[in-house]
Motif scaffolding. Structure first.
Motif, mmCIF file in Angstrom:
data_model
loop_
_atom_site.group_PDB
_atom_site.id
_atom_site.type_symbol
_atom_site.label_atom_id
_atom_site.label_comp_id
_atom_site.label_asym_id
_atom_site.label_seq_id
_atom_site.Cartn_x
_atom_site.Cartn_y
_atom_site.Cartn_z
ATOM 1 N N VAL A 155 0.848 -1.195 0.000
ATOM 2 C CA VAL A 155 0.000 0.000 0.000
ATOM 3 C C VAL A 155 0.879 1.239 0.000
ATOM 4 C CG1 VAL A 155 -1.917 -1.144 1.191
ATOM 5 C CG2 VAL A 155 -0.171 0.041 2.535
ATOM 6 N N LYS A 156 0.334 2.323 -0.489
ATOM 7 C CA LYS A 156 1.056 3.584 -0.428
ATOM 8 C C LYS A 156 1.021 4.102 1.017
ATOM 9 C CE LYS A 156 2.677 5.559 -3.430
ATOM 10 N NZ LYS A 156 4.070 5.547 -3.898
ATOM 11 N N ALA A 157 2.105 4.759 1.422
ATOM 12 C CA ALA A 157 2.237 5.254 2.793
ATOM 13 C C ALA A 157 1.332 6.454 3.039
ATOM 14 C CB ALA A 157 3.682 5.628 3.060
ATOM 15 N N LYS A 158 0.962 6.599 4.308
ATOM 16 C CA LYS A 158 0.215 7.765 4.789
ATOM 17 C C LYS A 158 1.056 8.428 5.871
ATOM 18 C CE LYS A 158 -4.216 5.540 4.026
ATOM 19 N NZ LYS A 158 -5.366 4.921 4.665
ATOM 20 N N LEU A 159 0.783 9.672 6.129
ATOM 21 C CA LEU A 159 1.524 10.389 7.163
ATOM 22 C C LEU A 159 1.427 9.691 8.519
ATOM 23 C CD1 LEU A 159 0.603 13.996 6.062
ATOM 24 C CD2 LEU A 159 2.857 12.921 5.886
ATOM 25 N N SER A 160 0.298 9.071 8.786
ATOM 26 C CA SER A 160 0.119 8.365 10.064
ATOM 27 C C SER A 160 1.020 7.135 10.181
ATOM 28 C CB SER A 160 -1.345 7.964 10.242
ATOM 29 O OG SER A 160 -1.762 7.135 9.164
ATOM 30 N N ASP A 161 1.620 6.681 9.090
ATOM 31 C CA ASP A 161 2.524 5.529 9.108
ATOM 32 C C ASP A 161 3.951 5.891 9.548
ATOM 33 O OD1 ASP A 161 0.744 3.470 8.052
ATOM 34 O OD2 ASP A 161 0.882 4.526 6.130
ATOM 35 N N ILE A 162 4.279 7.165 9.569
ATOM 36 C CA ILE A 162 5.659 7.587 9.811
ATOM 37 C C ILE A 162 6.240 7.048 11.120
ATOM 38 C CG2 ILE A 162 7.204 9.567 10.149
ATOM 39 C CD1 ILE A 162 5.536 11.042 8.008
ATOM 40 N N PRO A 163 5.552 7.109 12.260
ATOM 41 C CA PRO A 163 6.164 6.571 13.482
ATOM 42 C C PRO A 163 6.542 5.085 13.362
ATOM 43 C CG PRO A 163 4.324 7.985 14.058
ATOM 44 C CD PRO A 163 4.283 7.808 12.560
ATOM 45 N N ALA A 164 5.691 4.282 12.766
ATOM 46 C CA ALA A 164 6.003 2.853 12.591
ATOM 47 C C ALA A 164 7.159 2.669 11.608
ATOM 48 C CB ALA A 164 4.772 2.092 12.108
ATOM 49 N N MET A 165 7.219 3.505 10.579
ATOM 50 C CA MET A 165 8.320 3.434 9.617
ATOM 51 C C MET A 165 9.646 3.751 10.311
ATOM 52 S SD MET A 165 6.397 5.387 6.449
ATOM 53 C CE MET A 165 7.800 5.415 5.327
ATOM 54 N N GLN A 166 9.654 4.793 11.114
ATOM 55 C CA GLN A 166 10.873 5.189 11.820
ATOM 56 C C GLN A 166 11.308 4.104 12.808
ATOM 57 O OE1 GLN A 166 12.135 7.420 9.990
ATOM 58 N NE2 GLN A 166 12.192 9.299 11.176
ATOM 59 N N ALA A 167 10.358 3.480 13.476
ATOM 60 C CA ALA A 167 10.687 2.418 14.431
ATOM 61 C C ALA A 167 11.267 1.199 13.721
ATOM 62 C CB ALA A 167 9.437 2.032 15.230
ATOM 63 N N LEU A 168 10.691 0.825 12.578
ATOM 64 C CA LEU A 168 11.160 -0.346 11.836
ATOM 65 C C LEU A 168 12.590 -0.163 11.339
ATOM 66 C CD1 LEU A 168 10.597 -3.128 10.564
ATOM 67 C CD2 LEU A 168 9.642 -1.925 8.584
ATOM 68 N N VAL A 169 12.919 1.017 10.873
ATOM 69 C CA VAL A 169 14.227 1.259 10.258
ATOM 70 C C VAL A 169 15.309 1.641 11.278
ATOM 71 C CG1 VAL A 169 14.056 3.727 9.688
ATOM 72 C CG2 VAL A 169 15.203 2.160 8.115
ATOM 73 N N ALA A 170 14.934 1.967 12.486
ATOM 74 C CA ALA A 170 15.883 2.483 13.491
ATOM 75 C C ALA A 170 17.143 1.618 13.666
ATOM 76 C CB ALA A 170 15.182 2.714 14.826
ATOM 77 N N PRO A 171 17.037 0.280 13.806
ATOM 78 C CA PRO A 171 18.263 -0.511 13.974
ATOM 79 C C PRO A 171 19.198 -0.435 12.763
ATOM 80 C CG PRO A 171 16.334 -1.802 14.609
ATOM 81 C CD PRO A 171 15.835 -0.542 13.956
ATOM 82 N N GLU A 172 18.631 -0.397 11.551
ATOM 83 C CA GLU A 172 19.436 -0.326 10.335
ATOM 84 C C GLU A 172 20.106 1.047 10.207
ATOM 85 O OE1 GLU A 172 19.739 -3.056 8.322
ATOM 86 O OE2 GLU A 172 18.289 -4.220 9.461
ATOM 87 N N VAL A 173 19.421 2.094 10.654
ATOM 88 C CA VAL A 173 19.997 3.436 10.652
ATOM 89 C C VAL A 173 21.150 3.492 11.650
ATOM 90 C CG1 VAL A 173 19.551 5.853 11.265
ATOM 91 C CG2 VAL A 173 17.918 4.610 9.838
ATOM 92 N N LYS A 174 20.928 2.936 12.828
ATOM 93 C CA LYS A 174 21.964 2.934 13.874
ATOM 94 C C LYS A 174 23.231 2.236 13.392
ATOM 95 C CE LYS A 174 22.799 1.543 18.617
ATOM 96 N NZ LYS A 174 23.066 0.203 19.069
ATOM 97 N N ASP A 175 23.070 1.156 12.635
ATOM 98 C CA ASP A 175 24.211 0.399 12.121
ATOM 99 C C ASP A 175 24.793 0.993 10.838
ATOM 100 O OD1 ASP A 175 23.954 -1.373 14.233
ATOM 101 O OD2 ASP A 175 22.824 -2.850 13.063
ATOM 102 N N GLY A 176 24.187 2.068 10.326
ATOM 103 C CA GLY A 176 24.701 2.714 9.124
ATOM 104 C C GLY A 176 24.374 1.978 7.844
ATOM 105 N N ILE A 177 23.395 1.085 7.893
ATOM 106 C CA ILE A 177 23.014 0.316 6.711
ATOM 107 C C ILE A 177 22.034 1.108 5.852
ATOM 108 C CG2 ILE A 177 21.838 -1.789 5.930
ATOM 109 C CD1 ILE A 177 23.044 -3.111 8.500
ATOM 110 N N ILE A 178 21.167 1.857 6.511
ATOM 111 C CA ILE A 178 20.213 2.720 5.817
ATOM 112 C C ILE A 178 20.422 4.142 6.308
ATOM 113 C CG2 ILE A 178 17.752 3.283 5.527
ATOM 114 C CD1 ILE A 178 17.132 0.349 5.499
ATOM 115 N N LEU A 179 20.352 5.087 5.388
ATOM 116 C CA LEU A 179 20.551 6.494 5.696
ATOM 117 C C LEU A 179 19.409 7.018 6.560
ATOM 118 C CD1 LEU A 179 22.552 8.770 4.958
ATOM 119 C CD2 LEU A 179 21.024 9.338 3.079
ATOM 120 N N ASN A 180 19.751 7.777 7.581
ATOM 121 C CA ASN A 180 18.738 8.375 8.443
ATOM 122 C C ASN A 180 17.925 9.414 7.671
ATOM 123 O OD1 ASN A 180 17.392 8.977 10.907
ATOM 124 N ND2 ASN A 180 18.624 10.828 11.056
#
Length: 154
Positions: free
Chosen positions: A5-30
């Protein structure tokens, strides 16, 4: 069943939570919440019911070039073709909006993209504005171990 599905603004907190470990490890850009909000139309989500299990974005650089960014799949859902489905969705989207030539990806997992008919390229051919707009924000800059690949649309 996993839906794309296409993202909605209300999805942003869950998106940020899902990607947080990968961002911390430098795998995905913050990306800040504001950056995600500004580009919300570029994101496609993979959802298992209401649970966010993955997402990616299709960023347009020019009429000729787009880029797949921030591809993430929840560890529990890896190996179930979720990432492949999202990449195929973004490639179709690129075709549908008229991207004329290539879809770029920078990744630490080139094998995944090679299986989807992407071809490895020299990083020197990546548009300069990409380097200065995104790469300079990376914790690994200027020593980059990512592999650049493109999918030829034309």
């Amino acid at each position: 069943m996993i839906e794309l599905v296409k993202a909605k603004l209300s999805d942003i907190p869950a998106m940020q939570a899902l990607v947080a470990p990968e961002v911390k490890d430098g795998i995905i850009l913050n990306r800040t919440e504001d950056e995600v909000a500004t580009n919300i139309r570029s994101y496609v989500l993979a959802k298992d019911g209401e649970k966010l299990v993955g997402y990616t974005a299709l960023h347009i650089h020019s009429r000729r070039l787009a880029e797949i960014r921030s591809l993430i799949v929840d560890e529990a859902y890896r190996g179930q073709n979720v990432g492949q489905r999202m990449v195929q969705f973004t490639l179709e989207e690129a075709k549908n909006i008229g991207v004329e030539e290539d879809v770029l990806v920078l990744t630490y997992l080139p094998q995944f993209f090679l299986k989807l008919n992407f071809k490895e390229i020299d990083k020197e051919v990546i548009p300069e504005h990409k380097i200065w707009a995104d790469c300079i924000k990376c914790i690994h800059f200027p020593i980059c171990n990512e592999v650049a690949l493109v999918y030829k649309l034309a």
